[in-house]
Design a protein around this motif. Structure first.
Motif, PDB file in Angstrom:
ATOM      1  N   TRP A  46       2.849  -5.189  13.893  1.00  0.00           N
ATOM      2  CA  TRP A  46       1.924  -4.347  14.656  1.00  0.00           C
ATOM      3  C   TRP A  46       0.658  -5.114  14.993  1.00  0.00           C
ATOM      4  CZ3 TRP A  46      -2.860  -1.817  14.429  1.00  0.00           C
ATOM      5  CH2 TRP A  46      -3.009  -0.681  15.256  1.00  0.00           C
ATOM      6  N   ARG A  47       0.116  -5.849  14.018  1.00  0.00           N
ATOM      7  CA  ARG A  47      -1.097  -6.630  14.258  1.00  0.00           C
ATOM      8  C   ARG A  47      -0.834  -7.823  15.169  1.00  0.00           C
ATOM      9  NH1 ARG A  47      -5.662  -6.374  11.168  1.00  0.00           N
ATOM     10  NH2 ARG A  47      -6.389  -7.777  12.820  1.00  0.00           N
ATOM     11  N   GLY A  93      -0.653  -4.003  18.399  1.00  0.00           N
ATOM     12  CA  GLY A  93      -0.286  -2.592  18.428  1.00  0.00           C
ATOM     13  C   GLY A  93       0.789  -2.229  19.425  1.00  0.00           C
ATOM     14  N   LYS A  94       1.367  -3.222  20.100  1.00  0.00           N
ATOM     15  CA  LYS A  94       2.402  -2.908  21.104  1.00  0.00           C
ATOM     16  C   LYS A  94       3.744  -2.579  20.462  1.00  0.00           C
ATOM     17  CE  LYS A  94       0.478  -5.790  24.847  1.00  0.00           C
ATOM     18  NZ  LYS A  94      -0.656  -6.361  24.112  1.00  0.00           N
ATOM     19  N   VAL A  95       4.035  -3.163  19.292  1.00  0.00           N
ATOM     20  CA  VAL A  95       5.328  -2.949  18.632  1.00  0.00           C
ATOM     21  C   VAL A  95       5.093  -2.346  17.249  1.00  0.00           C
ATOM     22  CG1 VAL A  95       7.443  -4.017  17.761  1.00  0.00           C
ATOM     23  CG2 VAL A  95       6.381  -4.864  19.880  1.00  0.00           C
ATOM     24  N   ALA A 106      17.007  -8.676  15.257  1.00  0.00           N
ATOM     25  CA  ALA A 106      16.449  -8.208  16.526  1.00  0.00           C
ATOM     26  C   ALA A 106      15.189  -8.996  16.871  1.00  0.00           C
ATOM     27  CB  ALA A 106      16.124  -6.721  16.435  1.00  0.00           C
ATOM     28  N   CYS A 107      14.738  -8.844  18.102  1.00  0.00           N
ATOM     29  CA  CYS A 107      13.437  -9.355  18.507  1.00  0.00           C
ATOM     30  C   CYS A 107      12.385  -8.271  18.268  1.00  0.00           C
ATOM     31  CB  CYS A 107      13.445  -9.761  19.976  1.00  0.00           C
ATOM     32  SG  CYS A 107      14.383 -11.284  20.299  1.00  0.00           S
ATOM     33  N   TYR A 108      11.194  -8.691  17.837  1.00  0.00           N
ATOM     34  CA  TYR A 108      10.134  -7.759  17.460  1.00  0.00           C
ATOM     35  C   TYR A 108       8.864  -8.009  18.266  1.00  0.00           C
ATOM     36  CZ  TYR A 108      12.925  -6.108  13.548  1.00  0.00           C
ATOM     37  OH  TYR A 108      13.916  -5.530  12.781  1.00  0.00           O
ATOM     38  N   GLY A 109       9.023  -8.424  19.505  1.00  0.00           N
ATOM     39  CA  GLY A 109       7.869  -8.597  20.350  1.00  0.00           C
ATOM     40  C   GLY A 109       7.424 -10.048  20.466  1.00  0.00           C
TER      41      GLY A 109
END
Length: 493
Positions: A170-171, A175-177, A221-224
């Protein structure tokens, strides 16, 4: 352009950043410690903001100005201490309190109440876990119930909760993911390992709004994307996330049913791959999602020991019997035996297979003949005894003696401990080339996510064994273990 994978290993005591190439070879590493907070007896806290800052600093130390040269293609993988829970305001981005660490026991009253209400079977059936403050749910409930305004903010949809991986993603993504992986989710006591989703009944049981819960994704998975606070000129991928014990299982290439590992860290995890069916765990063990990759879900039996490496750190930092745990092997082997001294390191209660959060640590067998060396030796031996407690239950559950234990973590460098462990288990201990197996597991998941590899077999061949420790069994080992069981029995009356 060559591939470089930065594996973040965010553990209970520090944040490591490790640099791997696309052949899973370790190129460099950095390490930044963080503060431990003990505000009350049984409470253990971390500053989540400090952990994030330390991660950024570790990455900067690892890659420095090279990150901006364009010589390599970088990506980030994450493995983390599990169960430690952060609750933060999604508008301000700030935690409402320090993180409640997995060793923290403040949720014991909540857990005792649920047990007395007969909820044990329901929680175990859905989550695979025993009701215990070790898991995230009771700590999050405590924060919502005791931090001024927290319950109201949570009900208004203003608060988020997550394990450390969720907070870091998240950081990193500003905050996008807001996402976690299946392994970390399965350690919260709020996740249904059959439906592979957050369980509404468990959320109601702990009075935690579903709006606080992250999206759950596979480990591969991809996380951003992130620039890591400007360290990289262009965003790089975050790919591959899983809890540290699960990372070690993957890093040891335990892709087949019946393969298992022991991670020697602050605490220790004994985990065995039980395949793609979430079988009920035998008494004293839990069933967790072992890992999810290549479209498949694997489950594991696991038992967690609260204090192993933490015991050695306590000997150095609190008792100051040694300057560093690395000195303990020479001191322990300066005497022929433990002199009748046994340490039961129940600093945060006893984990599997005892699951008693209310007992305290104790030293047994002290006489005027006991020396520092006997106490140091007893601390090391306590690690092997606790692993045997679990391995015996696990062997029985899987239908026979374990044929091989893959070991990882800093204490594997202690030759006395590894030999004593092999002797206690009567099983060969296999130590692999990469001590940081959890980080390697995150790298493997990163490679799956970015299609560097497309099968388990391709990466399994990369495991490199450094040494195998064969057991030397005598009846003396039976006697020693019998005395250990007596000591634990006195605490758990």
């Amino acid at each position: 352009m060559s591939q470089r994978i930065i594996a973040i290993d965010q553990s209970t005591s520090s944040t490591k950043a490790l640099l791997f190439d696309d052949q899973c070879r370790l190129l460099a590493r950095t390490n930044v410690d963080h503060q431990q907070y003990y505000p009350q007896t049984g409470w253990v806290e971390h500053d989540a903001e400090e952990i994030y800052r330390n991660m950024v600093e570790a990455i900067h130390q690892l890659v420095g100005d090279e990150a901006k040269t364009g010589q390599h293609t970088y990506s980030i993988a994450i493995t983390n201490q599990r169960e430690t829970a952060v609750v933060w305001n999604k508008t301000t981005g700030h935690p409402i309190a320090n993180a409640v660490v997995w060793q923290d026991t403040r949720g014991i009253d909540c857990c005792n109440d649920l047990r007395q209400r007969g909820m044990t079977e329901m929680v175990m059936q859905r989550s695979g876990l025993l009701i215990d403050p070790n898991f995230s749910a009771s700590g999050v409930k405590w924060l919502l119930d005791h931090i001024d305004g927290a319950r109201q903010q949570a009900e208004a949809g203003l608060l988020l909760m997550g394990t450390i991986d969720t907070w870091l993603v998240w950081r990193l993504t500003q905050g996008k993911v807001f996402a976690t992986d299946h392994t970390n989710a399965s350690r919260t006591m709020l996740f249904n390992i059959h439906t592979m989703d957050w369980d509404d009944e468990l959320l109601r049981l702990f009075n935690i709004p579903r709006t606080m819960m992250a999206e759950v994704r596979p480990c591969d998975a991809c996380y951003g994307e992130t620039t890591v606070e400007g360290i990289f000129t262009a965003p790089i991928k975050i790919a591959g996330v899983l809890g540290d014990s699960h990372g070690a299982l993957v890093g040891q290439m335990c892709f087949n049913t019946g393969q298992g590992k022991v991670t020697y860290g602050t605490g220790s995890s004994v985990m065995v791959n039980i395949g793609e069916n979430p079988l009920p765990a035998p008494q004293g063990l839990v069933t967790s999602v072992a890992f999810t990759a290549l479209g498949r879900t694997f489950y594991g039996y696991e038992g967690n020991i609260y204090s192993t490496g933490a015991t050695l750190k306590w000997m150095a930092d609190q008792l100051q019997l040694v300057d560093h745990p690395a000195e303990m092997e020479a001191i322990a082997t300066s005497v022929d035996n433990n002199g009748g001294v046994y340490i039961v390191p129940a600093f945060a209660g006893l984990g599997a297979p005892w699951w008693n959060s209310q007992v305290k640590g104790a030293v047994f067998g002290l006489t005027f003949a006991a020396t520092k060396a006997h106490v140091v030796r007893a601390a090391l031996e306590s690690i092997a005894y606790q692993v045997k407690d679990l391995a015996d239950v696990m062997a029985q559950a899987t239908g026979g003696a374990l044929t091989e234990i893959c070991a990882d973590g800093g204490p594997t460098r202690n030759a006395f401990l590894m030999q004593f462990q092999a002797d206690m288990l009567r099983t060969p201990i296999v130590c692999t080339e990469v001590e940081d197996a959890s980080a390697l597991g995150a790298v493997v998941m990163n490679g799956f996510a970015r299609q560097l590899w497309n099968s388990f077999d391709k990466v399994a061949s990369l495991r490199k064994v450094t040494r195998t420790v064969l057991p030397h069994h005598t009846t003396e080992h039976d006697r020693l273990y019998g005395e250990w069981r007596k000591a634990v029995g006195q605490l758990c009356k």
